[in-house]
Each structure stands twice: as C-alpha cells, then as structure tokens.
Design an enzyme around this catalytic site. Structure first.
Site, PDB file in Angstrom:
ATOM      1  N   LYS A  93       0.807  -1.197   0.000  1.00 59.05           N
ATOM      2  CA  LYS A  93       0.000   0.000   0.000  1.00 59.05           C
ATOM      3  C   LYS A  93       0.852   1.264   0.000  1.00 59.05           C
ATOM      4  O   LYS A  93       0.397   2.347  -0.329  1.00 59.05           O
ATOM      5  CB  LYS A  93      -0.899   0.021   1.259  1.00 59.05           C
ATOM      6  CG  LYS A  93      -1.867  -1.102   1.392  1.00 59.05           C
ATOM      7  CD  LYS A  93      -2.627  -0.953   2.727  1.00 59.05           C
ATOM      8  CE  LYS A  93      -3.378  -2.211   3.052  1.00 59.05           C
ATOM      9  NZ  LYS A  93      -3.927  -2.141   4.453  1.00 59.05           N
ATOM     10  N   GLY A  94       2.089   1.118   0.451  1.00 58.28           N
ATOM     11  CA  GLY A  94       2.899   2.293   0.793  1.00 58.28           C
ATOM     12  C   GLY A  94       3.076   3.316  -0.316  1.00 58.28           C
ATOM     13  O   GLY A  94       3.220   4.509  -0.032  1.00 58.28           O
ATOM     14  N   LYS A 125      17.150   3.454   1.571  1.00 58.15           N
ATOM     15  CA  LYS A 125      18.022   3.302   2.751  1.00 58.15           C
ATOM     16  C   LYS A 125      19.155   2.352   2.364  1.00 58.15           C
ATOM     17  O   LYS A 125      19.126   1.173   2.726  1.00 58.15           O
ATOM     18  CB  LYS A 125      17.232   2.696   3.917  1.00 58.15           C
ATOM     19  CG  LYS A 125      16.248   3.636   4.560  1.00 58.15           C
ATOM     20  CD  LYS A 125      15.805   3.157   5.927  1.00 58.15           C
ATOM     21  CE  LYS A 125      14.566   2.343   5.873  1.00 58.15           C
ATOM     22  NZ  LYS A 125      13.969   2.040   7.198  1.00 58.15           N
ATOM     23  N   PHE A 154      13.310   4.547  10.966  1.00 59.24           N
ATOM     24  CA  PHE A 154      11.990   4.080  10.527  1.00 59.24           C
ATOM     25  C   PHE A 154      11.099   5.291  10.303  1.00 59.24           C
ATOM     26  O   PHE A 154      10.874   6.092  11.218  1.00 59.24           O
ATOM     27  CB  PHE A 154      11.368   3.139  11.567  1.00 59.24           C
ATOM     28  CG  PHE A 154      10.159   2.437  11.032  1.00 59.24           C
ATOM     29  CD1 PHE A 154      10.290   1.318  10.218  1.00 59.24           C
ATOM     30  CD2 PHE A 154       8.879   2.920  11.296  1.00 59.24           C
ATOM     31  CE1 PHE A 154       9.174   0.680   9.688  1.00 59.24           C
ATOM     32  CE2 PHE A 154       7.755   2.289  10.770  1.00 59.24           C
ATOM     33  CZ  PHE A 154       7.911   1.165   9.960  1.00 59.24           C
ATOM     34  N   VAL A 155      10.604   5.427   9.069  1.00 60.88           N
ATOM     35  CA  VAL A 155       9.849   6.629   8.702  1.00 60.88           C
ATOM     36  C   VAL A 155       8.384   6.294   8.431  1.00 60.88           C
ATOM     37  O   VAL A 155       8.045   5.181   8.019  1.00 60.88           O
ATOM     38  CB  VAL A 155      10.466   7.326   7.468  1.00 60.88           C
ATOM     39  CG1 VAL A 155      11.806   7.948   7.815  1.00 60.88           C
ATOM     40  CG2 VAL A 155      10.608   6.370   6.284  1.00 60.88           C
ATOM     41  N   ASP A 211       3.341   3.597   6.635  1.00 58.79           N
ATOM     42  CA  ASP A 211       2.633   3.387   7.897  1.00 58.79           C
ATOM     43  C   ASP A 211       3.518   2.813   8.990  1.00 58.79           C
ATOM     44  O   ASP A 211       4.611   2.293   8.737  1.00 58.79           O
ATOM     45  CB  ASP A 211       1.484   2.388   7.677  1.00 58.79           C
ATOM     46  CG  ASP A 211       2.012   0.947   7.545  1.00 58.79           C
ATOM     47  OD1 ASP A 211       2.938   0.735   6.753  1.00 58.79           O
ATOM     48  OD2 ASP A 211       1.499   0.053   8.263  1.00 58.79           O
ATOM     49  N   ARG A 252      -0.361   6.962   7.520  1.00 57.76           N
ATOM     50  CA  ARG A 252      -0.241   7.082   6.054  1.00 57.76           C
ATOM     51  C   ARG A 252      -0.709   8.446   5.555  1.00 57.76           C
ATOM     52  O   ARG A 252      -0.332   8.891   4.484  1.00 57.76           O
ATOM     53  CB  ARG A 252      -1.078   5.999   5.358  1.00 57.76           C
ATOM     54  CG  ARG A 252      -0.597   4.576   5.583  1.00 57.76           C
ATOM     55  CD  ARG A 252      -1.310   3.629   4.622  1.00 57.76           C
ATOM     56  NE  ARG A 252      -1.215   2.231   5.013  1.00 57.76           N
ATOM     57  CZ  ARG A 252      -0.209   1.422   4.697  1.00 57.76           C
ATOM     58  NH1 ARG A 252       0.802   1.867   3.996  1.00 57.76           N
ATOM     59  NH2 ARG A 252      -0.204   0.159   5.082  1.00 57.76           N
TER      60      ARG A 252
HETATM   61  P1  5GP Z   1      12.566  -4.263   2.039  1.00 59.72           P
HETATM   62  O1  5GP Z   1      11.990  -5.505   1.448  1.00 59.72           O
HETATM   63  O2  5GP Z   1      13.367  -3.427   1.056  1.00 59.72           O
HETATM   64  O3  5GP Z   1      13.312  -4.525   3.308  1.00 59.72           O
HETATM   65  O4  5GP Z   1      11.366  -3.401   2.540  1.00 59.72           O
HETATM   66  C1  5GP Z   1      10.460  -2.841   1.710  1.00 59.72           C
HETATM   67  C2  5GP Z   1       9.168  -2.575   2.432  1.00 59.72           C
HETATM   68  O5  5GP Z   1       9.339  -2.510   3.870  1.00 59.72           O
HETATM   69  C3  5GP Z   1       8.669  -1.208   2.016  1.00 59.72           C
HETATM   70  O6  5GP Z   1       7.898  -1.284   0.840  1.00 59.72           O
HETATM   71  C4  5GP Z   1       7.880  -0.794   3.248  1.00 59.72           C
HETATM   72  O7  5GP Z   1       6.599  -1.344   3.184  1.00 59.72           O
HETATM   73  C5  5GP Z   1       8.628  -1.430   4.397  1.00 59.72           C
HETATM   74  N1  5GP Z   1       9.584  -0.486   5.031  1.00 59.72           N
HETATM   75  C6  5GP Z   1      10.931  -0.518   4.989  1.00 59.72           C
HETATM   76  N2  5GP Z   1      11.479   0.509   5.678  1.00 59.72           N
HETATM   77  C7  5GP Z   1      10.423   1.207   6.154  1.00 59.72           C
HETATM   78  C8  5GP Z   1      10.318   2.415   6.929  1.00 59.72           C
HETATM   79  O8  5GP Z   1      11.285   3.085   7.331  1.00 59.72           O
HETATM   80  N3  5GP Z   1       9.051   2.823   7.224  1.00 59.72           N
HETATM   81  C9  5GP Z   1       7.928   2.163   6.812  1.00 59.72           C
HETATM   82  N4  5GP Z   1       6.759   2.673   7.155  1.00 59.72           N
HETATM   83  N5  5GP Z   1       7.992   1.034   6.072  1.00 59.72           N
HETATM   84  C10 5GP Z   1       9.231   0.570   5.749  1.00 59.72           C
END
Ligand code: 5GP
Length: 171
Positions: free
Chosen positions: A39-40, A127, A148-149, A155, A161
């Site tokens: 959803k992000g 990141k 963590f944002v 969310d 959101r």
């Molecule tokens: P990855 O698979 O690259 O570790 O993570 C991707 C997903 O993790 C993102 O699409 C998001 O949903 C979630 N995510 C990663 N870091 C953050 C963060 O700092 N804040 C939030 N709200 N979600 C995060």
C-alpha cells in the site's frame, strides 16, 4: 512509538516528485506503464502520475513483507497481482521505500518474467545502508539514513499514512 521529527517536508517532497516525473518522461517514446506497489506507494504514485504529461497507464501490485515491528523477516509474498499484462510495455515499478531490497528483488523478478519491453524502478526513499541484496533502482527521490519513517503513504501498524510529510519514529 512516538513521532520524533520531520525528515522531509511536504514542500520538499512535491519539488522532488516533479523532478522524478520529468526524469521518467525524458526520452520516453511509448506510453509509460506505472506499477505501484501497495500500500505504501499509493500517495507517491498519485502525485507522480499527476506530475506527468502522459501518455501513462497505471496498475498495482501488492507484496507482503513480513515484519516484526519495524524489522523485516526477509519473507516476501505477492498478495495482489497485476490486472493488465506488462508484456511488451515500458514498465516503471513505483516503490515507496527500498530497505533490505528483498521486496523489490521479488517484484522485479515477477515483472521481468512477463517480458516487458523495458523495466525501470523509481523509489521515493532509499536506505542503502540496510541493503541485504543488490537491486537496480533507476530513480531515487531521497537517500535517507537507517531510521523508521512514516507519512506520505508509509505506515506503522496502518497508522500515519495520511501525514503530508515524512517523519521519523523512534522506539
Ligand atoms: P525491504 O523488502 O526493502 O526490506 O522493505 C520494503 C518494504 O518494507 C517497504 O515497501 C515498506 O513497506 C517497508 N519499510 C521498509 N522501511 C520502512 C520504513 O522506514 N518505514 C515504513 N513505514 N515502512 C518501511
């Protein structure tokens, strides 16, 4: 978790989103098929598509990356597939944030396996210090530190959101 501070203001985000839209459209000859990752990315995609002059089409995917609190477990599952075919199209995957890279790695494999004419990825936030697998990202809005944002579509436990800016949560 309390909200700590604003990392990126709504104004900064809007300026950068217009630049990303222009980058993606530069030299594009065929319609661009935007694939938002739910959803992000829904807020980012909504602003990005309105900053584009077109022609552009939109579809969505949803991935569940299992997390305990703010930490990824590394398991990724496709929970909503595309409506339309991507075969032969110029696809742009639209992500909210790339953290470990595990989600994007799976989604890029899914799209590539369906033979698009081209595949690019745009993410609002990156990141890089947290990366566990290498992934190609063509356009990055902002590179951020390991925090963590929330806000602007992102969310914590389905909250925040709706915030117009991006803020840091601290445990
Ligand atoms: P990855 O698979 O690259 O570790 O993570 C991707 C997903 O993790 C993102 O699409 C998001 O949903 C979630 N995510 C990663 N870091 C953050 C963060 O700092 N804040 C939030 N709200 N979600 C995060």
């Amino acid at each position: 978790m309390p909200i700590d501070y604003v990392l990126l203001t709504a104004g900064q985000i809007q300026v950068r989103v217009r630049e990303l839209a222009a980058d993606l459209e530069r030299n594009a000859r065929e319609p661009i098929h935007l694939v938002g990752v739910l959803k992000g990315a829904f807020v980012f995609l909504a602003d990005l598509v309105r900053a584009m002059e077109g022609p552009v089409t939109v579809d969505f995917l949803a991935a569940a990356s299992y997390r305990s609190g703010t930490v990824s477990s590394g398991e990724v599952e496709l929970v909503r597939d595309l409506d339309a075919t991507v075969t032969g199209r110029d696809v742009v995957l639209v992500e909210d944030i790339v953290d470990t890279g595990l989600t994007l790695q799976v989604l890029q494999q899914v799209v590539r396996s369906r033979a698009p004419r081209s595949l690019r990825t745009v993410t609002l936030l990156d990141k890089p210090s947290r990366r566990q697998v290498p992934v190609d990202v063509d356009c990055v809005g902002f590179t951020i530190p390991d925090c963590f944002v929330v806000g602007y579509g992102l969310d914590f436990d389905e909250r925040y959101r709706n915030l117009p800016d991006i803020r840091v949560l601290t445990p």
